[in-house]
Write a protein that holds these residues in place. Sequence first.
Motif, PDB file in Angstrom:
ATOM      1  N   UNK A   1     -12.354  84.126  16.660  1.00 15.79           N
ATOM      2  CA  UNK A   1     -13.671  84.667  16.324  1.00 15.79           C
ATOM      3  C   UNK A   1     -13.540  86.180  16.142  1.00 15.79           C
ATOM      4  N   UNK A   2     -14.071  86.707  15.053  1.00 19.77           N
ATOM      5  CA  UNK A   2     -13.960  88.139  14.803  1.00 19.77           C
ATOM      6  C   UNK A   2     -15.304  88.764  14.463  1.00 19.77           C
ATOM      7  N   UNK A   3     -16.001  88.233  13.453  1.00 16.32           N
ATOM      8  CA  UNK A   3     -17.235  88.878  13.017  1.00 16.32           C
ATOM      9  C   UNK A   3     -18.270  87.835  12.639  1.00 16.32           C
ATOM     10  N   UNK A   4     -19.526  88.149  12.938  1.00 21.58           N
ATOM     11  CA  UNK A   4     -20.663  87.302  12.606  1.00 21.58           C
ATOM     12  C   UNK A   4     -21.647  88.136  11.802  1.00 21.58           C
ATOM     13  N   UNK A   5     -22.195  87.568  10.725  1.00 15.87           N
ATOM     14  CA  UNK A   5     -23.182  88.255   9.901  1.00 15.87           C
ATOM     15  C   UNK A   5     -24.557  87.654  10.136  1.00 15.87           C
ATOM     16  N   UNK A   6     -25.580  88.492  10.045  1.00 17.42           N
ATOM     17  CA  UNK A   6     -26.951  88.033  10.264  1.00 17.42           C
ATOM     18  C   UNK A   6     -27.882  88.728   9.290  1.00 17.42           C
ATOM     19  N   UNK A   7     -28.904  88.003   8.841  1.00 14.37           N
ATOM     20  CA  UNK A   7     -29.983  88.593   8.041  1.00 14.37           C
ATOM     21  C   UNK A   7     -31.303  88.025   8.533  1.00 14.37           C
ATOM     22  N   UNK A   8     -32.244  88.915   8.817  1.00 19.17           N
ATOM     23  CA  UNK A   8     -33.584  88.513   9.259  1.00 19.17           C
ATOM     24  C   UNK A   8     -34.562  88.913   8.168  1.00 19.17           C
ATOM     25  N   UNK A   9     -35.200  87.909   7.546  1.00 17.31           N
ATOM     26  CA  UNK A   9     -36.150  88.147   6.463  1.00 17.31           C
ATOM     27  C   UNK A   9     -37.544  87.756   6.933  1.00 17.31           C
ATOM     28  N   UNK A  10     -38.488  88.670   6.767  1.00 14.66           N
ATOM     29  CA  UNK A  10     -39.875  88.409   7.155  1.00 14.66           C
ATOM     30  C   UNK A  10     -40.770  88.954   6.051  1.00 14.66           C
ATOM     31  N   UNK A  11     -41.611  88.074   5.493  1.00 11.50           N
ATOM     32  CA  UNK A  11     -42.411  88.455   4.333  1.00 11.50           C
ATOM     33  C   UNK A  11     -43.398  89.573   4.648  1.00 11.50           C
ATOM     34  N   UNK A  12     -43.953  89.579   5.854  1.00 17.91           N
ATOM     35  CA  UNK A  12     -44.942  90.585   6.235  1.00 17.91           C
ATOM     36  C   UNK A  12     -44.650  91.057   7.657  1.00 17.91           C
ATOM     37  N   UNK A  13     -43.688  91.928   7.854  1.00 16.52           N
ATOM     38  CA  UNK A  13     -43.271  92.319   9.206  1.00 16.52           C
ATOM     39  C   UNK A  13     -44.261  93.286   9.855  1.00 16.52           C
ATOM     40  N   UNK A  14     -45.473  92.824  10.059  1.00 13.17           N
ATOM     41  CA  UNK A  14     -46.516  93.670  10.629  1.00 13.17           C
ATOM     42  C   UNK A  14     -46.622  93.393  12.125  1.00 13.17           C
ATOM     43  N   UNK A  15     -45.666  93.913  12.857  1.00 14.22           N
ATOM     44  CA  UNK A  15     -45.634  93.666  14.290  1.00 14.22           C
ATOM     45  C   UNK A  15     -44.531  92.687  14.628  1.00 14.22           C
ATOM     46  N   UNK A  16     -43.282  93.088  14.342  1.00 13.49           N
ATOM     47  CA  UNK A  16     -42.149  92.171  14.467  1.00 13.49           C
ATOM     48  C   UNK A  16     -41.844  91.780  15.902  1.00 13.49           C
ATOM     49  N   UNK A  17     -42.459  92.448  16.883  1.00 13.00           N
ATOM     50  CA  UNK A  17     -42.155  92.124  18.277  1.00 13.00           C
ATOM     51  C   UNK A  17     -42.488  90.681  18.620  1.00 13.00           C
ATOM     52  N   UNK A  18     -43.350  90.030  17.821  1.00 13.78           N
ATOM     53  CA  UNK A  18     -43.665  88.624  18.071  1.00 13.78           C
ATOM     54  C   UNK A  18     -42.396  87.781  18.054  1.00 13.78           C
ATOM     55  N   UNK A  19     -41.385  88.221  17.308  1.00 10.97           N
ATOM     56  CA  UNK A  19     -40.196  87.402  17.087  1.00 10.97           C
ATOM     57  C   UNK A  19     -39.201  87.454  18.232  1.00 10.97           C
ATOM     58  N   UNK A  20     -39.374  88.337  19.203  1.00  6.27           N
ATOM     59  CA  UNK A  20     -38.353  88.506  20.235  1.00  6.27           C
ATOM     60  C   UNK A  20     -38.040  87.220  20.999  1.00  6.27           C
ATOM     61  N   UNK A  21     -39.022  86.485  21.541  1.00  2.00           N
ATOM     62  CA  UNK A  21     -38.669  85.265  22.280  1.00  2.00           C
ATOM     63  C   UNK A  21     -37.911  84.253  21.413  1.00  2.00           C
ATOM     64  N   UNK A  22     -38.362  84.091  20.154  1.00  2.00           N
ATOM     65  CA  UNK A  22     -37.689  83.157  19.262  1.00  2.00           C
ATOM     66  C   UNK A  22     -36.275  83.630  18.935  1.00  2.00           C
ATOM     67  N   UNK A  23     -36.109  84.935  18.644  1.00  2.00           N
ATOM     68  CA  UNK A  23     -34.779  85.461  18.355  1.00  2.00           C
ATOM     69  C   UNK A  23     -33.850  85.297  19.546  1.00  2.00           C
ATOM     70  N   UNK A  24     -34.344  85.607  20.730  1.00  2.00           N
ATOM     71  CA  UNK A  24     -33.526  85.474  21.929  1.00  2.00           C
ATOM     72  C   UNK A  24     -33.042  84.042  22.101  1.00  2.00           C
ATOM     73  N   UNK A  25     -33.936  83.100  21.952  1.00  2.00           N
ATOM     74  CA  UNK A  25     -33.593  81.690  22.102  1.00  2.00           C
ATOM     75  C   UNK A  25     -32.583  81.251  21.050  1.00  2.00           C
ATOM     76  N   UNK A  26     -32.813  81.662  19.795  1.00  2.00           N
ATOM     77  CA  UNK A  26     -31.938  81.234  18.702  1.00  2.00           C
ATOM     78  C   UNK A  26     -30.558  81.858  18.805  1.00  2.00           C
ATOM     79  N   UNK A  27     -30.491  83.159  19.112  1.00  2.00           N
ATOM     80  CA  UNK A  27     -29.198  83.815  19.223  1.00  2.00           C
ATOM     81  C   UNK A  27     -28.432  83.328  20.445  1.00  2.00           C
ATOM     82  N   UNK A  28     -29.129  83.073  21.529  1.00  2.00           N
ATOM     83  CA  UNK A  28     -28.455  82.559  22.715  1.00  2.00           C
ATOM     84  C   UNK A  28     -27.760  81.235  22.412  1.00  2.00           C
ATOM     85  N   UNK A  29     -28.375  80.408  21.571  1.00  2.00           N
ATOM     86  CA  UNK A  29     -27.812  79.096  21.260  1.00  2.00           C
ATOM     87  C   UNK A  29     -26.775  79.136  20.151  1.00  2.00           C
ATOM     88  N   UNK A  30     -26.820  80.145  19.277  1.00  2.00           N
ATOM     89  CA  UNK A  30     -26.010  80.085  18.058  1.00  2.00           C
ATOM     90  C   UNK A  30     -25.121  81.290  17.797  1.00  2.00           C
TER      91      UNK A  30
END
Length: 273
Positions: A1-30
Amino acid sequence: MAAVLLALLDAHPDGAAWARPWLTQTLRANLPGYDDALGDLTLRGWSVGAAWGNETLVQSRPIVRNRDVDPIDDLLRTPASCVVAAFSVHSAAREGLVATPTPALSRYRRWLGVRVGTPLPANRASGLRQALPGFLERHQVDRSDGELVFLSFLAKLHDMGGLRKTYSPPEIIRQALQAAVDELGVEPPHNVMVSDGRTFAMAHHGGALLSFEPAPDAGPARFRVTGSATSGPRTNLLLHTPQAPVQAPMQGGERVGEGVLSIDVRTPRAIER
């Protein structure tokens, strides 16, 4: 394992903090190494960037020896519609004493790009550098393979007339990216992510690319400045790893096929090829 790439696309990022619990869960698993307690891999650094209006903002942490800093803080730092990141993942047993530097994001005007894959032979890299137009040749910073491939893509985009436009048409971006990859002259794997803030594009050859969407109840309803509620699929998290997770796809993820693709961040669940 050397490098992992990520892209987060949000059509209307008006208050992106909503995504933290979901991001934490998804990244922890993947994301290998995100949760140090669950395996023999750990994150050793990352580079995160976003095109926001006419600016490109990059936060690089090439070597992280402990997890006092959470990468999600950097992913959500700006309310940008497209955030691109590269993570360096290594064996935890090495205790971080020696670590391969994190692939750094390259930028030019409103464009961002990052590449991981087969190293370029010295003679091939020299030929690609000589083929760069002067204004891109002078823009070289770290002279890495990733930067060279990114600048080669911009050179192709320039030849096709796309670099002169405020926002290039997605089909021209895909053509330029395909032409740049074809010119590398090396066998896969090679994976390149680019974005101008309006369009995200990727050349995906080798490894596993997973796409994730939050559950409908992942966050509160959000509203634009007009007061009208947003609706419909509006978020896409793309995660590329050299190998697929053991139980992939996980957390509602879907495998994305190889090839050159683009996504308009205003419709982040629609992939064009």
